[in-house]
Design a protein around this motif. Structure first.
Motif, PDB file in Angstrom:
ATOM      1  N   TRP A  17      11.561   8.223   3.670  1.00  0.00           N
ATOM      2  CA  TRP A  17      11.280   8.020   2.248  1.00  0.00           C
ATOM      3  C   TRP A  17      12.231   6.972   1.702  1.00  0.00           C
ATOM      4  O   TRP A  17      13.425   7.029   1.943  1.00  0.00           O
ATOM      5  CB  TRP A  17      11.451   9.316   1.469  1.00  0.00           C
ATOM      6  CG  TRP A  17      10.655  10.451   2.026  1.00  0.00           C
ATOM      7  CD1 TRP A  17       9.304  10.489   2.231  1.00  0.00           C
ATOM      8  CD2 TRP A  17      11.154  11.718   2.459  1.00  0.00           C
ATOM      9  NE1 TRP A  17       8.940  11.705   2.755  1.00  0.00           N
ATOM     10  CE2 TRP A  17      10.062  12.477   2.903  1.00  0.00           C
ATOM     11  CE3 TRP A  17      12.424  12.283   2.500  1.00  0.00           C
ATOM     12  CZ2 TRP A  17      10.192  13.785   3.389  1.00  0.00           C
ATOM     13  CZ3 TRP A  17      12.552  13.574   2.981  1.00  0.00           C
ATOM     14  CH2 TRP A  17      11.448  14.298   3.415  1.00  0.00           C
ATOM     15  N   ASP A  70       0.799  -1.231   0.000  1.00  0.00           N
ATOM     16  CA  ASP A  70       0.000   0.000   0.000  1.00  0.00           C
ATOM     17  C   ASP A  70       0.831   1.281   0.000  1.00  0.00           C
ATOM     18  O   ASP A  70       0.611   2.174   0.831  1.00  0.00           O
ATOM     19  CB  ASP A  70      -0.955   0.018   1.199  1.00  0.00           C
ATOM     20  CG  ASP A  70      -1.975  -1.104   1.143  1.00  0.00           C
ATOM     21  OD1 ASP A  70      -2.358  -1.499   0.025  1.00  0.00           O
ATOM     22  OD2 ASP A  70      -2.384  -1.582   2.222  1.00  0.00           O
ATOM     23  N   MET A 121       9.267  -1.720   3.099  1.00  0.00           N
ATOM     24  CA  MET A 121      10.104  -2.106   4.225  1.00  0.00           C
ATOM     25  C   MET A 121      11.534  -2.185   3.711  1.00  0.00           C
ATOM     26  O   MET A 121      11.839  -2.953   2.808  1.00  0.00           O
ATOM     27  CB  MET A 121       9.712  -3.443   4.828  1.00  0.00           C
ATOM     28  CG  MET A 121      10.662  -3.835   5.968  1.00  0.00           C
ATOM     29  SD  MET A 121      10.211  -5.348   6.793  1.00  0.00           S
ATOM     30  CE  MET A 121       8.945  -4.689   7.872  1.00  0.00           C
ATOM     31  N   ASN A 127       9.555   0.720  14.027  1.00  0.00           N
ATOM     32  CA  ASN A 127      10.416   1.676  13.340  1.00  0.00           C
ATOM     33  C   ASN A 127      11.457   2.323  14.251  1.00  0.00           C
ATOM     34  O   ASN A 127      11.755   3.511  14.138  1.00  0.00           O
ATOM     35  CB  ASN A 127       9.604   2.731  12.596  1.00  0.00           C
ATOM     36  CG  ASN A 127       9.482   2.392  11.130  1.00  0.00           C
ATOM     37  OD1 ASN A 127       9.199   1.252  10.768  1.00  0.00           O
ATOM     38  ND2 ASN A 127       9.717   3.353  10.267  1.00  0.00           N
ATOM     39  N   ARG A 133       3.897   1.681   0.810  1.00  0.00           N
ATOM     40  CA  ARG A 133       4.966   1.673   1.811  1.00  0.00           C
ATOM     41  C   ARG A 133       5.982   0.607   1.446  1.00  0.00           C
ATOM     42  O   ARG A 133       5.647  -0.388   0.822  1.00  0.00           O
ATOM     43  CB  ARG A 133       4.398   1.404   3.201  1.00  0.00           C
ATOM     44  CG  ARG A 133       3.423   2.466   3.641  1.00  0.00           C
ATOM     45  CD  ARG A 133       3.021   2.265   5.094  1.00  0.00           C
ATOM     46  NE  ARG A 133       2.009   3.213   5.490  1.00  0.00           N
ATOM     47  CZ  ARG A 133       2.262   4.449   5.928  1.00  0.00           C
ATOM     48  NH1 ARG A 133       3.499   4.868   6.016  1.00  0.00           N
ATOM     49  NH2 ARG A 133       1.283   5.245   6.287  1.00  0.00           N
ATOM     50  N   TRP A 154      10.012   0.535   8.098  1.00  0.00           N
ATOM     51  CA  TRP A 154       9.002   0.886   7.109  1.00  0.00           C
ATOM     52  C   TRP A 154       9.160   2.351   6.726  1.00  0.00           C
ATOM     53  O   TRP A 154       9.472   3.189   7.565  1.00  0.00           O
ATOM     54  CB  TRP A 154       7.599   0.674   7.671  1.00  0.00           C
ATOM     55  CG  TRP A 154       7.171  -0.746   7.688  1.00  0.00           C
ATOM     56  CD1 TRP A 154       7.155  -1.591   8.768  1.00  0.00           C
ATOM     57  CD2 TRP A 154       6.698  -1.508   6.578  1.00  0.00           C
ATOM     58  NE1 TRP A 154       6.707  -2.838   8.379  1.00  0.00           N
ATOM     59  CE2 TRP A 154       6.409  -2.804   7.045  1.00  0.00           C
ATOM     60  CE3 TRP A 154       6.496  -1.223   5.221  1.00  0.00           C
ATOM     61  CZ2 TRP A 154       5.920  -3.811   6.205  1.00  0.00           C
ATOM     62  CZ3 TRP A 154       6.012  -2.226   4.399  1.00  0.00           C
ATOM     63  CH2 TRP A 154       5.722  -3.493   4.889  1.00  0.00           C
ATOM     64  N   GLY A 155       8.928   2.641   5.446  1.00  0.00           N
ATOM     65  CA  GLY A 155       8.965   4.008   4.966  1.00  0.00           C
ATOM     66  C   GLY A 155       7.993   4.181   3.814  1.00  0.00           C
ATOM     67  O   GLY A 155       7.313   3.240   3.395  1.00  0.00           O
ATOM     68  N   MET A 156       7.932   5.386   3.306  1.00  0.00           N
ATOM     69  CA  MET A 156       7.063   5.720   2.187  1.00  0.00           C
ATOM     70  C   MET A 156       7.802   5.409   0.886  1.00  0.00           C
ATOM     71  O   MET A 156       8.896   5.935   0.658  1.00  0.00           O
ATOM     72  CB  MET A 156       6.694   7.208   2.225  1.00  0.00           C
ATOM     73  CG  MET A 156       6.050   7.640   3.546  1.00  0.00           C
ATOM     74  SD  MET A 156       4.517   6.795   3.903  1.00  0.00           S
ATOM     75  CE  MET A 156       3.488   7.424   2.605  1.00  0.00           C
ATOM     76  N   ALA A 157       7.212   4.564   0.049  1.00  0.00           N
ATOM     77  CA  ALA A 157       7.839   4.186  -1.230  1.00  0.00           C
ATOM     78  C   ALA A 157       7.803   5.372  -2.177  1.00  0.00           C
ATOM     79  O   ALA A 157       6.773   6.018  -2.347  1.00  0.00           O
ATOM     80  CB  ALA A 157       7.112   2.991  -1.841  1.00  0.00           C
ATOM     81  N   ARG A 158       8.938   5.659  -2.783  1.00  0.00           N
ATOM     82  CA  ARG A 158       9.049   6.729  -3.774  1.00  0.00           C
ATOM     83  C   ARG A 158       9.708   6.144  -5.014  1.00  0.00           C
ATOM     84  O   ARG A 158      10.713   5.446  -4.922  1.00  0.00           O
ATOM     85  CB  ARG A 158       9.904   7.887  -3.246  1.00  0.00           C
ATOM     86  CG  ARG A 158       9.317   8.623  -2.066  1.00  0.00           C
ATOM     87  CD  ARG A 158       8.163   9.493  -2.539  1.00  0.00           C
ATOM     88  NE  ARG A 158       7.756  10.446  -1.551  1.00  0.00           N
ATOM     89  CZ  ARG A 158       6.689  10.295  -0.767  1.00  0.00           C
ATOM     90  NH1 ARG A 158       5.960   9.206  -0.840  1.00  0.00           N
ATOM     91  NH2 ARG A 158       6.365  11.222   0.096  1.00  0.00           N
ATOM     92  N   ARG A 190       7.622   6.105  10.201  1.00  0.00           N
ATOM     93  CA  ARG A 190       7.401   5.546   8.859  1.00  0.00           C
ATOM     94  C   ARG A 190       6.919   6.585   7.857  1.00  0.00           C
ATOM     95  O   ARG A 190       7.237   6.492   6.682  1.00  0.00           O
ATOM     96  CB  ARG A 190       6.463   4.354   8.914  1.00  0.00           C
ATOM     97  CG  ARG A 190       5.063   4.683   9.346  1.00  0.00           C
ATOM     98  CD  ARG A 190       4.046   3.587   9.222  1.00  0.00           C
ATOM     99  NE  ARG A 190       4.479   2.281   9.631  1.00  0.00           N
ATOM    100  CZ  ARG A 190       3.916   1.150   9.239  1.00  0.00           C
ATOM    101  NH1 ARG A 190       2.872   1.179   8.453  1.00  0.00           N
ATOM    102  NH2 ARG A 190       4.357   0.007   9.653  1.00  0.00           N
ATOM    103  N   ASP A 191       6.150   7.589   8.292  1.00  0.00           N
ATOM    104  CA  ASP A 191       5.664   8.614   7.365  1.00  0.00           C
ATOM    105  C   ASP A 191       6.740   9.641   7.024  1.00  0.00           C
ATOM    106  O   ASP A 191       6.556  10.431   6.102  1.00  0.00           O
ATOM    107  CB  ASP A 191       4.442   9.321   7.950  1.00  0.00           C
ATOM    108  CG  ASP A 191       3.238   8.397   8.025  1.00  0.00           C
ATOM    109  OD1 ASP A 191       3.184   7.418   7.264  1.00  0.00           O
ATOM    110  OD2 ASP A 191       2.346   8.650   8.851  1.00  0.00           O
TER     111      ASP A 191
END
Length: 149
Positions: free
Chosen positions: A143, A50, A54, A94, A52, A63-67, A139-140
């Motif tokens: 990146w 979704d 890992m 995290n 994110r 975990w982070g935000m997928a870019r 996590r938010d």
């Protein structure tokens, strides 16, 4: 003074928007590194869920935000602003166990340098009393970008 920025990289548009958008929601690693002070965590993408990612490194998983275009197993780099990294009380989601290398008084704040395996991470805040402590990388605010080719 402009209220919009068009950020170019070798004549190609990296991102455009307000300074706040480029600082808070960078779409590329170049944009993330253009403004602000950052921690860099090279690793591999262990999972994607979704939007994110890992990111897994030597003895840690975050975990982070997928870019960008990421796939499971890809080499990637996690980037987080120093002011978003926090000294924490114990293990939790995290968070990584680190070793304090040094703390520096900078006038309006303290900047601490921590060791995580072969990595060095910086964090603002009070200098911990002991050499080992936990750092939280929300996590938010982390990146995860594809590794540079």
């Amino acid at each position: 003074m402009a209220d919009k920025i068009l950020l170019l990289n070798a004549g190609r548009i990296e991102q455009q928007g307000t300074p706040e958008e480029l600082y808070s929601r960078p779409q590329t690693q170049f944009t993330a590194e253009f403004m602000g002070s950052n921690n860099h965590l090279p690793g591999k993408v262990a999972q994607l869920v979704d939007g994110r990612a890992m990111l897994e490194g030597e003895g840690w998983r975050l975990w982070g935000m997928a870019r960008g275009d990421l796939k499971q197993g890809d080499a990637a780099t996690g980037i987080i602003r120093l002011e978003r990294t926090q000294i924490a009380n114990g293990a939790s989601e995290n968070r990584v166990r680190t070793e304090l290398v040094t703390g520096m008084f900078l006038g309006d704040r303290r900047e601490n340098l921590f060791k995580l395996g072969g990595l060095r991470l910086r964090c603002y805040g009070t200098t911990p009393a002991s050499g080992e402590c936990w750092l939280e990388l929300p996590r938010d605010a982390l990146w995860v970008f594809p590794a540079a080719a």
